[in-house]
Write a protein that holds these residues in place. Structure first.
Motif, mmCIF file in Angstrom:
data_model
loop_
_atom_site.group_PDB
_atom_site.id
_atom_site.type_symbol
_atom_site.label_atom_id
_atom_site.label_comp_id
_atom_site.label_asym_id
_atom_site.label_seq_id
_atom_site.Cartn_x
_atom_site.Cartn_y
_atom_site.Cartn_z
ATOM 1 N N LEU A 1 47.453 -120.111 43.904
ATOM 2 C CA LEU A 1 47.386 -119.208 44.965
ATOM 3 C C LEU A 1 48.553 -119.740 46.258
ATOM 4 N N ALA A 2 48.705 -120.985 46.182
ATOM 5 C CA ALA A 2 49.830 -121.350 47.354
ATOM 6 C C ALA A 2 51.206 -120.880 47.001
ATOM 7 N N ASN A 3 51.636 -120.868 45.576
ATOM 8 C CA ASN A 3 52.845 -120.332 44.869
ATOM 9 C C ASN A 3 52.814 -118.831 45.457
ATOM 10 N N LEU A 4 51.662 -118.024 45.188
ATOM 11 C CA LEU A 4 51.602 -116.748 45.236
ATOM 12 C C LEU A 4 51.912 -116.480 47.085
ATOM 13 N N ARG A 5 51.442 -116.850 47.667
ATOM 14 C CA ARG A 5 51.753 -116.612 49.042
ATOM 15 C C ARG A 5 52.840 -117.058 49.509
ATOM 16 N N ASN A 6 53.358 -118.079 49.103
ATOM 17 C CA ASN A 6 54.952 -118.810 49.456
ATOM 18 C C ASN A 6 56.049 -117.743 48.922
ATOM 19 N N THR A 7 55.604 -117.234 47.614
ATOM 20 C CA THR A 7 56.576 -116.333 46.991
ATOM 21 C C THR A 7 56.717 -115.078 47.682
ATOM 22 N N LYS A 8 55.665 -114.485 48.365
ATOM 23 C CA LYS A 8 55.678 -113.197 48.977
ATOM 24 C C LYS A 8 56.216 -113.629 50.202
ATOM 25 N N ASN A 9 56.228 -114.637 50.912
ATOM 26 C CA ASN A 9 56.989 -114.981 52.232
ATOM 27 C C ASN A 9 58.467 -115.104 51.956
ATOM 28 N N ASP B 1 59.914 -111.640 51.390
ATOM 29 C CA ASP B 1 60.031 -110.677 52.722
ATOM 30 C C ASP B 1 61.174 -111.453 53.427
ATOM 31 N N LYS C 1 57.492 -123.655 45.994
ATOM 32 C CA LYS C 1 56.683 -124.976 46.349
ATOM 33 C C LYS C 1 57.189 -125.955 45.538
ATOM 34 N N LEU D 1 53.033 -108.820 44.530
ATOM 35 C CA LEU D 1 54.626 -109.051 45.215
ATOM 36 C C LEU D 1 55.473 -107.875 44.662
#
Length: 429
Positions: free
Chosen positions: A313-321, A324, A175, A360
């Motif tokens: 939370l936003a960093n967790l989502r972006n890191t997972k994306n 992948d 992010k 993750l």
């Protein structure tokens, strides 16, 4: 990636399928292949799938590759009317007692400089020695994994005596504002100073890059001139664009101006990346937090990727994306590294690091605490953390990061001769 062109006339699936799941980092020591042409002739569907995996690897980006269903006769017919490629890969079920003579039609139409890899079904040391003596570059026993085939091709076309290519490390934030640039700059400084290794730090964030501020520099030229004038790009031109920051660290600064639109096509940075690999043992790339064709191309090409995130939370989502997406871009590489930054910021709701990493399924490379005074002092003075306080835990963390990101591997096997000797022997018979 280059597409694989198929010329399939029949199917044959009676060959056992090799388990072709690569271990993380299995191909880490294999360098990208040069601009060569490869034509593979496959008897089995298993081998066709192996060639697909091979063609999808980032180390094959420069390779022109074609796959045809067929055996020796198909190869001989093909090359009787077309030029032979740099490498022929031939899968065959022929008996060892006749294989050498069965290859005669192919030898008659192949250029002497063409290399040949035979993939057979017989684990026969006498056959292997006969083929090597007669100019075949390599003999492999099926079923074979894409990683084994890649290593064999590399051993033929990548000179083990040549100067090694530099290591490229890309840093990107999950992010904006997570400190990815700060991590990249401190790691570049650490690599150059700890190991006395020539290091180039390239700021790929042309409109908003901060490498010039962080190192208290104001260069007149930098990365913009390299990207917008690729026809001029060579070692001499690059040397003019670099700004020396210390004995072993040079920066390629961004203009950090909004006087133009910075729209790039997918391959815009490829000539620069190739030149950086030839110019220094380590190139650190500060990649901006954008997702475009060119950033995907850069992240697919480099040796290491480091993702920086903060615990929300936003960093967790972006890191997972990101994880992948990079797994698809780099299917044969180990997972990117993850640095969790700014941990423990006062009055900010945070996800506990353990809870952050669990979904993750990745272990962090480093967890860096929030230290406003230390990082603020470094930023305001245009210096790195180790220059401000070399004994601080954060400075030790950057030292450890520098060690992990600069790991090296052993040299490869020597090359083998091409098909020329094989042709000469057959013509004498």
């Amino acid at each position: 990636m280059n597409p694989v062109n198929y010329d399939i006339r029949h199917n044959n699936a009676d060959v056992p399928v090799a388990e072709d799941t690569l271990r993380p980092g299995e191909l880490e020591s294999v360098r990208p292949l040069p601009r060569i042409s490869i034509h593979a002739f496959c008897e089995s569907e298993a081998m066709q799938r192996t060639m697909e995996r091979l063609a999808a690897d980032r180390r094959m980006n420069k390779v022109s590759m074609r796959v045809t269903n067929g055996e020796i006769e198909a190869a001989a017919r093909t090359f009787s009317s077309t030029a032979t490629p740099n490498l022929v890969i031939l899968e065959t079920h022929r008996d060892p007692s006749t294989l050498l003579s069965d290859l005669a039609p192919l030898a008659e139409v192949c250029d002497p400089s063409t290399r040949v890899i035979i993939i057979g079904r017989h684990n026969d040391i006498a056959l292997y020695r006969d083929l090597m003596r007669n100019g075949i570059s390599e003999y492999l026993v099926s079923p074979i994994k894409a990683s084994d085939l890649m290593a064999s091709i590399s051993a033929i076309f990548v000179d083990p005596e040549a100067e090694p290519l530099g290591r490229s490390i890309a840093f990107i934030g999950a992010k904006g504002g997570v400190g990815s640039s700060t991590i990249a700059h401190n790691c570049a400084f650490g690599i150059s100073s700890l190991f006395s290794t020539e290091t180039i730090l390239a700021d790929l964030d042309l409109p908003f890059g901060t490498v010039n501020i962080d190192f208290d520099q104001d260069p007149a030229q930098g990365i913009a001139e390299a990207v917008f004038a690729p026809d001029r790009l060579d070692e001499v031109f690059l040397d003019r664009l670099l700004t020396k920051c210390s004995e072993n660290l040079s920066i390629l600064a961004a203009p950090s101006l909004l006087d133009r639109a910075y729209d790039f096509d997918r391959a815009a940075f490829q000539p620069l990346l190739e030149l950086l690999q030839r110019s220094a043992p380590v190139a650190v790339l500060d990649v901006p937090h954008v997702w475009s064709d060119w950033t995907q191309a850069v992240l697919a090409e480099v040796d290491e990727v480091v993702i920086t995130a903060v615990p929300d939370l936003a960093n967790l989502r972006n890191t997972k994306n990101l994880l992948d997406a990079l797994k698809k871009l780099r299917p044969n590489d180990k997972a990117p590294h993850l640095v969790l930054n700014q941990v423990g910021m006062a009055k900010r709701p945070e996800i506990d690091p353990t809870d952050f990493f669990e979904p993750l399924e990745i272990e962090p490379l480093a967890i860096i605490p929030f230290d406003v005074q230390l990082f603020g002092a470094a930023s305001n003075s245009g210096r790195m953390i180790s220059e401000i306080d070399a004994k601080s835990p954060v400075a030790e963390t950057f030292s450890q990061l520098s060690h992990v990101l600069t790991g090296r591997s052993s040299a490869r096997k020597a090359k083998r001769p091409g098909l020329g000797k094989f042709m000469e022997i057959l013509k004498r018979k």
